[in-house]
Design an enzyme around this catalytic site. Structure first.
Site, mmCIF file in Angstrom:
data_model
loop_
_atom_site.group_PDB
_atom_site.id
_atom_site.type_symbol
_atom_site.label_atom_id
_atom_site.label_comp_id
_atom_site.label_asym_id
_atom_site.label_seq_id
_atom_site.Cartn_x
_atom_site.Cartn_y
_atom_site.Cartn_z
ATOM 1 N N HIS A 113 -9.091 -26.658 -16.124
ATOM 2 C CA HIS A 113 -9.275 -26.242 -17.511
ATOM 3 C C HIS A 113 -8.150 -25.321 -17.993
ATOM 4 C CE1 HIS A 113 -11.848 -25.455 -21.030
ATOM 5 N NE2 HIS A 113 -11.405 -24.218 -20.967
ATOM 6 N N ASN A 153 -2.095 -32.502 -29.495
ATOM 7 C CA ASN A 153 -2.214 -31.321 -30.347
ATOM 8 C C ASN A 153 -2.489 -30.163 -29.426
ATOM 9 O OD1 ASN A 153 -2.084 -32.732 -32.822
ATOM 10 N ND2 ASN A 153 -4.267 -33.218 -32.664
ATOM 11 N N SER A 161 -9.084 -29.058 -30.613
ATOM 12 C CA SER A 161 -10.488 -28.665 -30.630
ATOM 13 C C SER A 161 -10.967 -28.135 -29.289
ATOM 14 C CB SER A 161 -11.334 -29.873 -31.018
ATOM 15 O OG SER A 161 -11.139 -30.916 -30.074
HETATM 16 P P1 H2U Z 1 -7.832 -32.697 -30.140
HETATM 17 O O1 H2U Z 1 -6.838 -33.313 -29.183
HETATM 18 O O2 H2U Z 1 -7.257 -32.564 -31.518
HETATM 19 O O3 H2U Z 1 -8.398 -31.437 -29.598
HETATM 20 O O4 H2U Z 1 -9.062 -33.716 -30.224
HETATM 21 C C1 H2U Z 1 -9.891 -33.949 -29.117
HETATM 22 C C2 H2U Z 1 -10.441 -35.346 -29.205
HETATM 23 O O5 H2U Z 1 -11.450 -35.488 -28.198
HETATM 24 C C3 H2U Z 1 -11.073 -35.653 -30.540
HETATM 25 O O6 H2U Z 1 -10.477 -36.827 -31.047
HETATM 26 C C4 H2U Z 1 -12.516 -36.226 -28.708
HETATM 27 C C5 H2U Z 1 -12.541 -35.895 -30.197
HETATM 28 O O7 H2U Z 1 -13.050 -36.982 -30.935
HETATM 29 N N1 H2U Z 1 -13.732 -35.824 -27.998
HETATM 30 C C6 H2U Z 1 -14.487 -36.791 -27.381
HETATM 31 O O8 H2U Z 1 -14.164 -37.976 -27.432
HETATM 32 N N2 H2U Z 1 -15.606 -36.419 -26.682
HETATM 33 C C7 H2U Z 1 -16.038 -35.132 -26.585
HETATM 34 O O9 H2U Z 1 -17.037 -34.878 -25.962
HETATM 35 C C8 H2U Z 1 -15.282 -34.038 -27.212
HETATM 36 C C9 H2U Z 1 -14.070 -34.421 -27.977
HETATM 37 ZN ZN ZN Z 2 -12.358 -27.919 -19.322
#
Ligand code: H2U
Ligand code: ZN
Length: 338
Positions: A113, A153, A161
């Site tokens: 992580h 990102n 996120s």
């Molecule tokens: P970022 O790379 O901008 O943080 O986006 C994370 C992506 O991860 C986002 O497109 C996906 C979101 O839809 N996601 C999942 O598919 N499953 C999850 O449980 C969390 C985030």
């Molecule tokens: Zn993690």
């Protein structure tokens, strides 16, 4: 001739055909950027509340395996779906739309992580490079997939996120706007000069060196002459390679090495985990050979003067053209000394 360390001028981006306005006289005032030590708490190796850590439940309800290396899954909230009908709608050329089939995936760089690219072991980063190459090939082999966009990102400032180091892959049926511009420019260059635009550009930057930030045997990093973001960089393989799956063993290790060194340099610049959006541009996967294409990456970091002072693309930039004060040459110099 104007003095490009003093006089306002515009520079052409030969990859997109677009101009950027440079106003270097505005940076003649002394540097006032303060370096704030990052107050962020260090991340744990494993976060029980993270959607991306091994063994944890994702936001979509699926559970991650207890993965031990790079881990790829279909995005639970995908922007594109494989079964979308590709029909086209066109009313008088004014209301034009088209169904866009595609596949979106998420790639966790490693189970850890807390390990960003700058802190990963080269062998583990090499696995990420191989995963990118494998995904490009696998997704690109599908009939409906003509472009595979791999991007990361990083940092909340860029809309990331989740702190767990990961990237995304969106693959779809049509060339996205930025890729389409680069495709047209590289094709036109090749037709006019029988050479590759990026091979020519890399050779010029290798000779001039003023915009060079990092290099190794197989890769170079420059702040491009036409950079829009203050510390924007472009990462290019020295060899003419159309896509990531064509990189040889040494070039894949070289990519892992150059990405680690570049991101570490960014982190040092303002003593903060440097936010950015980065991604690959490479050959479409439409079945054609595309000898005009030269694989590369763009890093678009928003920070301007410190860990908290960022550049916004607003006003003149939204309505007219991108503009910068700090010259790309000065930005490269600052990155080299970071
Ligand atoms: P970022 O790379 O901008 O943080 O986006 C994370 C992506 O991860 C986002 O497109 C996906 C979101 O839809 N996601 C999942 O598919 N499953 C999850 O449980 C969390 C985030
Ligand atoms: Zn993690």
């Amino acid at each position: 001739m104007f003095d490009w360390k003093q006089d306002p001028h515009r520079r052409l981006n030969p990859l997109t055909g677009e101009w950027v306005l440079v106003s270097p006289h505005r940076t003649q005032r002394p540097w006032q950027g303060q370096v704030e030590e990052s107050a962020r708490a260090p991340q744990p190796e494993y976060d029980p509340s993270c959607y991306l850590c091994p063994g944890n439940e994702r936001a979509g309800g699926a559970r991650n395996p207890r993965y031990t290396s790079t881990f790829v899954f279909d995005n639970d909230f995908a922007a594109l779906r494989p079964d979308t009908p590709p029909d086209r709608f066109d009313q008088d050329g004014l209301l034009v739309a088209q169904g866009e089939p595609g596949i979106c995936r998420v790639v966790c760089f490693s189970p850890r992580h807390d390990l960003t690219i700058a802190h990963m072991e080269p062998a583990d980063l090499r696995r990420v490079v191989d995963t990118w190459a494998g995904q490009y090939r696998e997704l690109g082999a599908r009939e409906s997939i003509r472009y595979v966009q791999i991007f990361e990102n990083r940092g909340a400032m860029m809309g990331c996120s989740n702190a767990h180091p990961h990237c995304q892959i969106w693959s779809n049926s049509h060339l996205p706007n930025e890729v389409s511009k680069e495709q047209a420019s590289q094709l036109a260059w090749r037709e006019a000069r029988a050479r590759c635009l990026i091979c020519d550009y890399a050779a010029l930057e290798a000779a001039r060196r003023e915009r060079l930030v990092e290099e190794n045997a197989s890769w170079m990093v420059v702040v491009p002459f036409w950079a829009v973001w203050p510390f924007e960089t472009m990462v290019m393989p020295r060899r003419h390679v159309a896509a990531i799956d064509a990189l040889d063993d040494a070039e894949r290790d070289g990519l892992a090495d150059i990405l680690k060194r570049l991101t570490a340099r960014y982190d040092r610049l303002f003593a903060t985990p440097f936010p950015y959006s980065m991604g690959f541009h490479q050959s479409p996967t439409d079945g054609d050979a595309h000898p005009e294409w030269h694989l590369h990456l763009h890093f678009h970091p928003p920070l301007l003067r410190s860990a908290t002072v960022r550049k916004f693309l607003v006003g003149y930039e939204l309505l007219a053209a991108p503009q910068r004060d700090l010259t790309p040459e000065a930005a490269a110099e600052r990155l080299r000394s970071a």
